[in-house]
Design a protein around this motif. Structure first.
Motif: not given
Ligand code: ADP
Length: 382
Positions: A155-159, A166-168
């Protein structure tokens, strides 16, 4: 011997506690575990060591079992279909379990059923994440790999757009990536139900689940101050999901309670669940006992609470490796606190046990559980 053999795949603490729940009923238990040191393998007598990803291993394990059930949802769906086609009762079956294995399949099906979920879409790449954010009114958004995540891993939270670019990492996992709006929830709840093959179902009280860093920390049963209408709606929603998806066994429906008093489904787990550990000491029939009853198609046990409040606090590994040393203090201070340890090596952040306490006064019950969990962990010394 006329007593049935339940085969459980996965040697974690859920299998350990399911095994324990079957002992008073004389139910025989067979375990497929990765290693002899796994939590449940330490406790069970009939243990097969093998890889659950290998169909022949699963086949050999299933021989002599009356039913197969699971401690985790990672067995490949196609293997479960193969076992089912060979006449082995698999509970929950693959057509149900796939909704706990694959968050994309789960979202699609729940949306089709009209069950409220966060807005979501499968995304192809970081640029697509930015397009999704624009569709749902902006960042932040949450990315999840559709398979393989647990305890906030995956799980990633993207701002913002820059962060999205950048969230690859999620796109390198080799499985589809689901984007969801980041719900500004008031709190997290869980509606836990158990359903048997002949269609009987029971619902536990809706609980509040407090997460810290993506890991369940405390569960309060029932959820304090919950609107009775919302609680009933959440139980009905979970029963409906269990029935529509054909779930057999325990189903945990993790929910977000929104600030305007609605619930949205976060995810599903089709096995005993951390949000149900309180039932071991706080309910007439534990989730583990009811999971066993359900997979054997026995009448289900009473899910009602034994006390007005039960609090479960997870014991996470800290810097302090010797948890047994803490027993002296915890048991002397509070003879009514219930300690459950999993036989796992202490590593920082790892769930190694939990404690339950129950009683009439929530603040007091909560303090007792918190104190014992913190003391065992070594966070406090008195
Ligand atoms: P896992 O499969 O790792 O348990 P979850 O989907 O349950 O992953 O997500 C872990 C935690 O991340 C949730 O308990 C919640 O706190 C947070 N989270 C997940 N999805 C969302 C969302 N759409 N909006 C806000 N928070 C979320």
């Amino acid at each position: 011997m006329t007593f049935p053999v339940v085969g459980m795949v996965g040697g974690g603490q859920l299998a350990r506690m399911t095994h324990e729940a079957g002992i008073p009923l004389g139910i025989r238990f067979r375990l497929l575990s990765d290693t002899p040191d796994d939590s449940a393998a330490q406790a069970a007598g009939d243990v097969v060591i093998g890889d659950y990803r290998d169909l022949d291993t699963l086949r050999a394990f299933a021989k002599g079992c009356d039913v197969i059930t699971f401690d985790h949802e990672h067995v490949p769906t196609e293997h479960l279909r193969a076992l089912e086609a060979e006449g082995i009762p698999v509970r929950p079956g693959p057509d149900a379990l796939v909704h706990a294995q694959d968050k994309g399949v789960m979202r699609a099906r729940l949306t089709e059923l009209g069950i409220p979920c966060p807005r979501h879409r499968v995304v192809a790449d970081p640029a697509d994440v930015a397009r999704f954010a624009a569709e749902v009114g902006g960042f932040p958004v949450v990315l999840k790999t559709v398979r393989g995540g647990y305890d906030g891993k995956g799980v990633w939270v993207v701002r913002d757009a820059e962060h999205a670019a950048a969230t690859t990492e999620p796109f390198r996992a080799g499985v589809a990536v689901l984007a969801e709006e980041k719900v500004d929830f008031a709190r997290e709840l869980a509606a836990n139900v158990v359903r048997s093959p002949h269609g009987q179902a029971v619902a536990y009280p809706v609980v509040e689940s407090v997460q810290v860093d993506g890991v369940c920390d405390t569960v309060i049963a029932p959820a304090p101050g919950i609107d009775p209408g919302l609680s009933l709606a959440a139980q009905e929603l979970a029963l409906r999901i269990a029935s529509e998806l054909g779930v057999t066994g325990h189903l945990a429906v993790e929910l977000f309670e929104t600030r305007d008093g609605r619930v949205l489904v976060n995810e599903l787990a089709m096995r005993p669940h951390n949000s149900g550990h309180w039932t071991q000491d706080g309910a007439v029939t534990s989730q583990f006992a009811n999971h066993l009853r359900a997979v054997l198609d026995l009448p289900l046990g009473d899910p009602r609470p034994r006390a007005p409040w039960t609090v479960m606090a997870n014991v996470l590994g800290g810097d302090f490796p010797d948890m047994y040393q803490g027993y002296l203090h915890c048991m002397a201070r509070d003879p009514a606190v219930k300690i459950h340890m999993y036989g796992k090596d202490v590593r920082p952040g790892r769930k190694v046990g939990h404690v339950n306490s129950y009683g009439d006064d929530l603040a007091e019950v909560r303090e007792r559980a918190r104190h014992a969990a913190d003391y065992l962990r070594g966070v406090i010394t008195e």
